[in-house]
Design a protein around this motif. Structure first.
Motif, short mmCIF file in Angstrom:
data_model
loop_
_atom_site.label_atom_id
_atom_site.label_comp_id
_atom_site.label_asym_id
_atom_site.label_seq_id
_atom_site.Cartn_x
_atom_site.Cartn_y
_atom_site.Cartn_z
N LEU A 1 0.83 -1.20 0.00
CA LEU A 1 0.00 0.00 0.00
C LEU A 1 0.87 1.26 0.00
CD1 LEU A 1 -2.61 1.65 0.29
CD2 LEU A 1 -2.56 1.12 2.76
N GLU A 2 1.87 1.28 0.85
CA GLU A 2 2.75 2.45 0.88
C GLU A 2 3.43 2.66 -0.47
OE1 GLU A 2 2.86 4.60 3.26
OE2 GLU A 2 1.57 3.44 4.60
N ARG A 3 3.82 1.59 -1.12
CA ARG A 3 4.43 1.70 -2.45
C ARG A 3 3.41 2.20 -3.48
NH1 ARG A 3 7.08 -4.08 -3.25
NH2 ARG A 3 7.23 -3.31 -5.41
N CYS A 4 2.17 1.73 -3.37
CA CYS A 4 1.11 2.22 -4.27
C CYS A 4 0.94 3.73 -4.13
CB CYS A 4 -0.23 1.55 -3.94
SG CYS A 4 -0.39 -0.17 -4.46
N ILE A 5 0.86 4.20 -2.89
CA ILE A 5 0.63 5.62 -2.64
C ILE A 5 1.79 6.45 -3.16
CG2 ILE A 5 0.42 7.36 -0.81
CD1 ILE A 5 -1.07 5.16 0.84
N THR A 6 3.01 6.01 -2.88
CA THR A 6 4.20 6.75 -3.33
C THR A 6 4.24 6.84 -4.84
OG1 THR A 6 5.46 6.06 -1.38
CG2 THR A 6 6.72 6.77 -3.30
N HIS A 7 3.96 5.73 -5.51
CA HIS A 7 4.05 5.72 -6.98
C HIS A 7 2.88 6.48 -7.61
CE1 HIS A 7 6.08 4.28 -10.55
NE2 HIS A 7 4.90 4.06 -11.09
N LEU B 1 -2.47 11.87 -14.03
CA LEU B 1 -3.75 11.50 -14.63
C LEU B 1 -3.65 11.60 -16.14
CD1 LEU B 1 -5.94 13.64 -12.21
CD2 LEU B 1 -6.02 11.15 -12.33
N LYS B 2 -4.47 10.82 -16.85
CA LYS B 2 -4.35 10.76 -18.31
C LYS B 2 -5.52 11.36 -19.08
CE LYS B 2 -1.07 7.04 -18.72
NZ LYS B 2 -0.56 5.98 -19.58
N TYR B 3 -6.70 11.42 -18.47
CA TYR B 3 -7.88 11.73 -19.28
C TYR B 3 -8.66 12.94 -18.79
CZ TYR B 3 -6.70 6.95 -20.60
OH TYR B 3 -6.03 5.82 -21.00
N GLY B 4 -8.08 13.75 -17.91
CA GLY B 4 -8.71 15.01 -17.54
C GLY B 4 -9.75 14.94 -16.44
N TYR B 5 -9.86 13.81 -15.76
CA TYR B 5 -10.75 13.73 -14.61
C TYR B 5 -10.03 13.01 -13.48
CZ TYR B 5 -11.58 9.13 -16.74
OH TYR B 5 -11.42 7.89 -17.30
N ASP B 6 -10.54 13.18 -12.27
CA ASP B 6 -9.86 12.65 -11.08
C ASP B 6 -10.07 11.15 -10.94
OD1 ASP B 6 -8.72 15.01 -10.23
OD2 ASP B 6 -10.45 15.58 -9.03
N GLN B 7 -9.14 10.53 -10.23
CA GLN B 7 -9.28 9.14 -9.80
C GLN B 7 -9.14 9.09 -8.29
OE1 GLN B 7 -6.14 7.49 -12.55
NE2 GLN B 7 -7.75 6.03 -13.08
N THR B 8 -10.03 8.34 -7.66
CA THR B 8 -10.03 8.20 -6.20
C THR B 8 -9.44 6.84 -5.84
OG1 THR B 8 -11.98 9.59 -5.97
CG2 THR B 8 -11.53 8.08 -4.18
N PHE B 9 -8.56 6.84 -4.83
CA PHE B 9 -7.79 5.65 -4.45
C PHE B 9 -8.32 5.06 -3.15
CE2 PHE B 9 -4.13 3.98 -2.00
CZ PHE B 9 -3.73 2.95 -2.84
N PHE B 10 -8.63 3.75 -3.16
CA PHE B 10 -9.08 3.04 -1.96
C PHE B 10 -8.04 2.00 -1.55
CE2 PHE B 10 -14.05 3.18 -1.96
CZ PHE B 10 -14.04 4.54 -2.23
N ALA C 1 -7.42 -2.68 9.92
CA ALA C 1 -8.37 -1.57 9.81
C ALA C 1 -7.80 -0.29 10.41
CB ALA C 1 -9.69 -1.94 10.51
N GLU C 2 -7.10 -0.41 11.53
CA GLU C 2 -6.47 0.77 12.14
C GLU C 2 -5.39 1.34 11.24
OE1 GLU C 2 -5.31 -0.90 15.87
OE2 GLU C 2 -7.27 -0.50 16.82
N TYR C 3 -4.63 0.45 10.62
CA TYR C 3 -3.56 0.89 9.72
C TYR C 3 -4.17 1.60 8.51
CZ TYR C 3 0.69 0.76 6.90
OH TYR C 3 1.78 1.12 6.13
N ILE C 4 -5.18 0.98 7.91
CA ILE C 4 -5.82 1.55 6.72
C ILE C 4 -6.48 2.88 7.06
CG2 ILE C 4 -7.65 1.22 5.02
CD1 ILE C 4 -5.05 -0.53 4.63
N ALA C 5 -7.16 2.96 8.19
CA ALA C 5 -7.80 4.22 8.59
C ALA C 5 -6.76 5.33 8.74
CB ALA C 5 -8.57 4.02 9.90
N GLY C 6 -5.58 4.95 9.23
CA GLY C 6 -4.52 5.93 9.44
C GLY C 6 -3.92 6.49 8.16
N VAL C 7 -4.13 5.80 7.06
CA VAL C 7 -3.61 6.27 5.76
C VAL C 7 -4.33 7.53 5.31
CG1 VAL C 7 -3.51 5.66 3.30
CG2 VAL C 7 -2.74 4.02 5.03
N GLY C 8 -5.60 7.66 5.68
CA GLY C 8 -6.35 8.86 5.34
C GLY C 8 -6.83 8.94 3.91
N ALA C 9 -7.08 7.78 3.28
CA ALA C 9 -7.58 7.76 1.91
C ALA C 9 -9.03 8.26 1.87
CB ALA C 9 -7.50 6.35 1.34
#
Length: 376
Positions: free
Chosen positions: A169-175, A181-190, A206-214
């Motif tokens: 997950l941390e690697r996903c967020i960093t990358h 973005l490619k097409y002019g609209y936003d993408q939301t990350f879960f 769940a505590e770890y994921i909640a702490g990410v603040g997505a």
């Protein structure tokens, strides 16, 4: 993305909300029809939009990566334009396919090497390239790359897998931050909560994921063979921790009863192949129970498929006719059952929303669960 929470049921944790995305609003609770490879099987996009009318559908990174391949999708301007769909799309990152291809893949810290189910060629998914692939597909909501553990699962394996999912997950967020973005609209990350059916691991994840603040959060690794009561128990543990002001997505679930029970536990979003796959095999879900349309008892039943149904097929065709279509192996039967089932799933979620807003969800849910738990 913006999530507005309109009301929570006074007797349960059920919620009615609205997720605002660039391709329109998504009213929750919502069921997302599964369009794995750029199509909801057996349904034209016009029928999908006009009859079933979902605010959002699901595509799959693994399958779209293999066919038609990201190069084609990019040339088309993304999946929306490729399939002519102007509403929202969510893409699963491929973690579930990694789980389901257990005899064809090797998992390491770097990522997953897997063998294509199509031609046997070898490919590698990493948190980084999965983010790039999802940028190219262009879904409105994209998922973190995770490992979905099997059931049953050894505790130590589940723990190691959970921690690796967190590192991925941390690697996903960093990358993702470095990938435009490619097409002019936003993408939301879960991100995705894992931990198998172990309460302490689910709580920790769940505590770890909640702490990410997505902007939203998902729960994975359920609906993989565990008893329904264990699914509900794990969901309850997780929803007690995930932030209430953000949407919660329970991946790959499930039967109509599963949906209502998990709505009651505070889940907002669902997807599952069950309405389409079971429809292609002659199973019809209704508010009064399930029908196996292939049974001989329907051979001379000329009543409509479902007098309470919301799609045009429900009153247009009789049970006897649809049974006949299955008997002669005519694809129209599969299409009819698919449209009916998807319409029913969307109706169920919209009716749940109405009941939540009216403050009557708990009573209605208990009545519906009893009714639907029948074989007609």
């Amino acid at each position: 993305m913006q999530f507005t929470l309109h009301k929570t049921d006074p007797e349960t944790q059920a919620r009615a909300g609205t997720i605002q995305l660039d391709h329109g609003p998504v009213e929750t609770p919502i069921f997302m029809p599964v369009g794995t490879i750029g199509t909801v099987k057996g349904v034209h996009q016009r029928e999908l939009k006009e009859e079933i009318n979902p605010d959002i559908i699901l595509g799959n990174t693994y399958h779209l990566y293999l066919r038609p391949q990201t190069e084609i999708l990019e040339k088309a301007g993304g999946l929306h334009k490729f399939m002519n769909w102007d509403r929202n799309i969510l893409t699963d990152s491929g973690g579930y396919q990694v789980y389901s291809l257990s005899d064809r893949r090797k998992i390491k810290e770097e990522g997953v090497k897997f063998k294509s189910h199509i031609d046997g060629s070898y490919h590698t998914f990493t948190p980084e390239n999965v983010m790039e692939i999802q940028r190219t597909i262009g879904a409105d909501i994209i998922m973190a790359f995770d490992e979905c553990t099997p059931y049953p699962c050894d505790y130590n394996y589940a723990k190691r897998s959970m921690h690796m999912t967190h590192r991925w997950l941390e690697r996903c967020i960093t990358h993702l931050e470095k990938t435009p973005l490619k097409y002019g609209y936003d993408q939301t990350f879960f991100p995705i909560v894992q931990g198998s059916t172990y309460k302490d691991l689910r709580k920790q994840s769940a505590e770890y994921i909640a702490g990410v603040g997505a902007e939203g959060n998902a729960i994975g690794g359920l609906s993989v063979g565990e008893p329904a009561e264990e699914m509900y128990e794990m969901t309850e543990v997780v929803t007690a921790i995930l932030p209430k002001e953000k949407p919660r997505y329970l991946m790959g679930v499930g039967t109509p009863i599963n949906l209502l029970e998990n709505v009651a536990l505070g889940i907002d979003m669902f997807d599952c192949v069950m309405p389409t796959r079971n429809g292609r095999n002659g199973m019809l879900f209704t508010a009064h129970g399930t029908i196996n349309i292939k049974n001989k008892k329907w051979e001379a039943d000329f009543s409509p498929i479902d007098e309470m149904g919301i799609t045009w097929v429900d009153l247009e065709y009789s049970k006897a006719y649809v049974r006949h279509l299955f008997t002669v192996n005519e694809m129209l039967g599969r299409q009819i059952c698919t449209i009916h089932n998807l319409g029913f799933y969307l109706w169920l979620m919209r009716e749940a929303r109405k009941q939540i807003l009216a403050g009557t969800f708990a009573t209605w849910k208990n009545k519906m669960v009893k009714q639907m738990d029948k074989r007609l």
